[in-house]
Design an enzyme around this catalytic site. Structure first.
Site, short mmCIF file in Angstrom:
data_model
loop_
_atom_site.label_atom_id
_atom_site.label_comp_id
_atom_site.label_asym_id
_atom_site.label_seq_id
_atom_site.Cartn_x
_atom_site.Cartn_y
_atom_site.Cartn_z
CE LYS A 185 -4.12 1.12 2.49
NZ LYS A 185 -5.05 1.43 1.40
N1 PMP Z 1 -7.88 -1.94 -2.95
C1 PMP Z 1 -7.30 -0.75 -2.75
C2 PMP Z 1 -6.61 -0.08 -3.88
C3 PMP Z 1 -7.35 -0.14 -1.48
O1 PMP Z 1 -6.78 1.06 -1.28
C4 PMP Z 1 -8.03 -0.78 -0.44
C5 PMP Z 1 -8.11 -0.14 0.92
N2 PMP Z 1 -7.01 -0.45 1.72
C6 PMP Z 1 -8.63 -2.03 -0.69
C7 PMP Z 1 -8.53 -2.57 -1.96
C8 PMP Z 1 -9.34 -2.77 0.39
O2 PMP Z 1 -8.44 -3.25 1.35
P1 PMP Z 1 -8.85 -3.45 2.85
O3 PMP Z 1 -10.06 -4.31 2.87
O4 PMP Z 1 -7.69 -4.11 3.49
O5 PMP Z 1 -9.12 -2.11 3.42
#
Ligand code: PMP
Length: 302
Positions: free
Chosen positions: A156
């Site tokens: 991320k």
């Molecule tokens: N895809 C992207 C590009 C994101 O930024 C997020 C948010 N973190 C998610 C998917 C979903 O991930 P999560 O369920 O861990 O928040």
């Protein structure tokens, strides 16, 4: 959006004083990694949802961006809890950020320090309360999801989100709530900050993780849906399969479980939250709010 204190490199700092130098490397080149985590109010007090998994992903993101993080995972986990306590947060959002700070400016980050912050604030439904009940409108973005070999999908990374920003701006200006991005081959990937699920003939599908972020909500939903007796499969699809699905929804820490009622002006299913989405959404919120004993290991109480 404001709270009282922000954790900065081991110290609690007043919200308004949590500042960085303008020559911070990450400000120029996006060389940071971050997390989005939620805390929910439960009958036994505030609980952070899947904190361990979020800290694991944060540290993996740091590893991918070759950062030596000056704290252990346990110290970071404790710092998250301390920040929640310092702000008397009952429920809301938690944003840890590890970034390359200021030493010198040039693309190489190696000489810049690795700085760490944690902010928390009260936050309701990301796309609005109505979105959770009624569903949202989306469009397929004209921006392709970052090519898999251009950066990392597993991490991320702050800089990755410029791709999401373009898609989100385009969606808002087109009068819809969110974008769905395709990869450079035209296969469906994810939203600007959400994973995507779709349902056809009672089977729940989602994209494989090679081309999308390994969402922690995505993982939770796969587990919950399997436990509820649904069949869940990973599949690469083109945009048209979404148009003819019975139900489509987004998953994410911010978006939680948000039904999608329209894509590119195509009505999805009945044009409102579908029954399977509703079942999963209800279960998800019950678990996050500590009402399901079976999943209590997902909660970290403050
Ligand atoms: N895809 C992207 C590009 C994101 O930024 C997020 C948010 N973190 C998610 C998917 C979903 O991930 P999560 O369920 O861990 O928040």
């Amino acid at each position: 959006m404001k709270a009282e204190k922000i954790w900065m490199d081991g110290k609690m700092v007043d919200w308004d004083k949590a500042q960085v130098h303008v020559c911070t490397h990450a400000l120029h080149y996006g060389s940071g990694v971050f997390e989005g985590i939620r805390a929910y109010e439960t009958e036994s007090g505030t609980a952070v949802f899947r904190l361990k998994e979020h800290i694991d992903r944060l540290f993996n993101s740091g590893k991918i961006l070759k950062m030596v993080i000056p704290y252990s995972k346990e110290e970071f986990r404790q710092a998250v809890k301390d920040t929640i306590k310092a702000n008397k947060l009952k429920s809301g959002y938690i944003r840890p950020l590890i970034y390359r700070g200021f030493k010198e400016l040039g693309v190489s980050p190696f000489k810049c320090p690795v700085n760490c912050t944690i902010a928390v604030w009260e936050w309701g439904a990301y796309l609005g309360e109505e979105a959770l009940a009624q569903g949202i409108k989306t469009k397929i973005s004209s921006y392709a999801r970052i090519y898999i070999n251009s950066t990392s999908q597993k991490a991320k990374i702050c800089g990755n989100y410029v791709n999401s920003i373009f898609a989100k701006m385009e969606a808002i200006e087109a009068g819809v709530d969110e974008a769905i991005l395709l990869d450079t081959n035209g296969y469906v990937t994810e939203g600007s900050g959400e994973n995507v699920f779709w349902i056809r003939d009672g089977v729940i599908y989602t994209t494989p993780t090679a081309t999308v972020l390994e969402g922690i909500t995505r993982d939770s939903i796969i587990t919950i849906a399997n436990d509820m007796g649904y069949q869940v499969q990973e599949k690469y699809i083109c945009r048209d399969e979404l148009y003819i699905s019975d139900e489509v929804f987004f998953s994410g820490t911010a978006a939680e479980v948000t039904p999608i009622r329209e894509i590119d002006n195509y009505q999805i299913g009945e044009g409102k939250r579908g029954p399977i989405t509703e079942n999963i959404q209800k279960k998800f919120f019950d678990i996050a709010k500590g009402k399901e004993d079976k999943y209590l290991t997902w909660l970290d109480y403050i």
